[in-house]
Design a protein around this motif. Structure first.
Motif, PDB file in Angstrom:
ATOM      1  N   ASP A 132       1.613   3.000  -3.567  1.00  0.00           N
ATOM      2  CA  ASP A 132       0.609   3.668  -4.390  1.00  0.00           C
ATOM      3  C   ASP A 132       0.975   5.136  -4.587  1.00  0.00           C
ATOM      4  N   ASP A 161     -14.461   2.119  -6.266  1.00  0.00           N
ATOM      5  CA  ASP A 161     -13.635   1.528  -5.208  1.00  0.00           C
ATOM      6  C   ASP A 161     -12.210   2.071  -5.224  1.00  0.00           C
ATOM      7  N   PRO A 170       0.805  -1.235   0.000  1.00  0.00           N
ATOM      8  CA  PRO A 170       0.000   0.000   0.000  1.00  0.00           C
ATOM      9  C   PRO A 170       0.833   1.279   0.000  1.00  0.00           C
ATOM     10  N   SER A 203     -10.811   4.288  -3.473  1.00  0.00           N
ATOM     11  CA  SER A 203     -10.264   4.492  -2.132  1.00  0.00           C
ATOM     12  C   SER A 203     -10.245   3.230  -1.289  1.00  0.00           C
ATOM     13  N   THR A 204     -11.018   2.235  -1.699  1.00  0.00           N
ATOM     14  CA  THR A 204     -11.199   1.074  -0.833  1.00  0.00           C
ATOM     15  C   THR A 204     -10.589  -0.219  -1.366  1.00  0.00           C
ATOM     16  N   LYS A 205     -10.287  -0.307  -2.637  1.00  0.00           N
ATOM     17  CA  LYS A 205      -9.759  -1.559  -3.192  1.00  0.00           C
ATOM     18  C   LYS A 205      -8.410  -1.885  -2.554  1.00  0.00           C
ATOM     19  N   GLU A 206      -8.208  -3.147  -2.219  1.00  0.00           N
ATOM     20  CA  GLU A 206      -6.980  -3.555  -1.562  1.00  0.00           C
ATOM     21  C   GLU A 206      -5.765  -3.270  -2.438  1.00  0.00           C
ATOM     22  N   ARG A 207      -4.753  -2.649  -1.815  1.00  0.00           N
ATOM     23  CA  ARG A 207      -3.489  -2.385  -2.525  1.00  0.00           C
ATOM     24  C   ARG A 207      -2.589  -3.601  -2.327  1.00  0.00           C
ATOM     25  N   VAL A 266     -10.652   8.682  -8.400  1.00  0.00           N
ATOM     26  CA  VAL A 266     -11.899   8.663  -7.638  1.00  0.00           C
ATOM     27  C   VAL A 266     -13.089   9.109  -8.489  1.00  0.00           C
TER      28      VAL A 266
END
Length: 343
Positions: free
Chosen positions: A100, A130, A97, A132-136, A125
């Motif tokens: 990114d 997603d 993460p 902001s929320t998708k797994e990095r 965005v």
């Protein structure tokens, strides 16, 4: 006990700025070779690429090693996507993460270098619900190349191919307040402080107790950096980053002494000696357990080397992310290394 602060920090700044993901360390090794030569040392490499320099001691019948690694975390091109972006695989264990939006360099097999940005595959965005929320995680990360590429074929025409190195921008900064912040302090800050020890030995014409080989390894981040060392070495001291967090005692101002990591306990007598040296000489130090950690000494022991082994290092915050330490920790680590060498 005198060390050249400006020399150590200059080495650190230059070394941290050289891309050397594990498996691609030639530039860092060549830099160190030149520095060692300028100090008057002769160095050599083994087949793996580990750089070694030996210093004679009062007693050359006993042989020590002091180790730090020049290889860092990084990435590699896994494949080229149809839209001209790059899919990735990681080299070592970066915290994905934190990558990114980081800048990077793509290094081809014919030594062309292209810049780019590491991004999640949902980078906007205004487009992706997603974002902001998708797994990095590595499967969801791409590199956006700073070239006019719209297809896989466009990328291939640049000479980029699967297996090319993707080096992450370290963003090196040394503050007036004494902090060194950068990616890859693990373990280039330890390499830099060992260069400071070598500079002090030469400049101040110091003697050490036993013959000692300094080993700068090249594959520590993938677990086999110092798996093979000269067979006459009796004991080895790894100098690697000290861990900070949870119930650990270490801070960014201490030299950390590791009693045990994921590979098991380090040699009891060596570790006790390092603790007593720190205590008797009023160093700022901590003794800790590293649950998710292995070192070059771990690799040497697993490789079947008949040695005693111990591990120390300057306290480093946020390991495998955006790391930071303070010169006080660097100096405490240099002092402990020198006390160890002279005892």
């Amino acid at each position: 006990m005198k060390f050249n602060k400006d020399y150590v920090l200059d080495i650190a700044k230059n070394l941290l700025s050289i891309d050397s993901p594990t498996g691609y360390t030639k530039g860092a090794t060549e830099f160190l070779e030149k520095e060692l030569s300028s100090l008057g040392y002769e160095s050599f490499r083994n087949e793996k690429g580990n750089l070694m320099v030996s210093v004679e001691g009062k007693n050359n019948e006993r042989h020590r090693a002091v180790l730090a690694h020049v290889d860092t975390l990084g990435l590699m091109v896994r494949s080229i996507n149809s839209d001209g972006t790059l899919a990735l695989t990681n080299l070592g264990g970066p915290i994905i993460p934190t990558l990114d939006a980081e800048y990077c360099r793509i290094i081809t097999r014919d030594k062309k270098v292209y810049t780019g940005t590491i991004l999640a595959d949902v980078p906007a965005v205004h487009v992706y619900p997603d974002a902001s929320t998708k797994e990095r995680k590595i499967e969801n990360m791409i590199v956006r190349i700073d070239e006019v590429v719209k297809t896989k074929e466009d990328v291939e025409k640049l000479g980029i191919q699967n297996g090319d190195i993707v080096a992450i921008d370290p963003k090196v900064q040394i503050t007036e307040s004494g902090f060194v912040k950068s990616r890859f302090l693990d373990d280039k800050i330890s390499v830099s402080l060992l260069m400071g020890v070598l500079e002090s030995i030469k400049t101040n014409k110091l003697t050490i107790e036993d013959k000692t080989t300094f080993i700068f390894s090249t594959y520590e981040e993938v677990g086999h950096g110092a798996a093979s060392i000269p067979n006459d070495i009796n004991e080895a001291l790894a100098v690697d980053m000290g861990c900070i967090g949870l119930d650990l005692a270490c801070t960014e101002y201490d030299v950390s002494i590791c009693a045990k990591d994921s590979s098991g306990p380090y040699d009891y007598d060596m570790t006790t000696n390092l603790i007593n040296l720190s205590k008797d000489n009023k160093l700022s130090y901590a003794v800790d357990i590293y649950p998710y950690y292995g070192s070059d000494v771990s690799a040497a022991l697993r490789g079947g080397n008949n040695i005693k082994g111990a591990l120390i290092g300057p306290g480093v915050h946020a390991s495998h992310g955006m790391e930071r330490t303070h010169y006080q920790a660097i100096e405490n680590a240099m002092k402990l290394v020198m006390l160890y060498l002279q005892k």
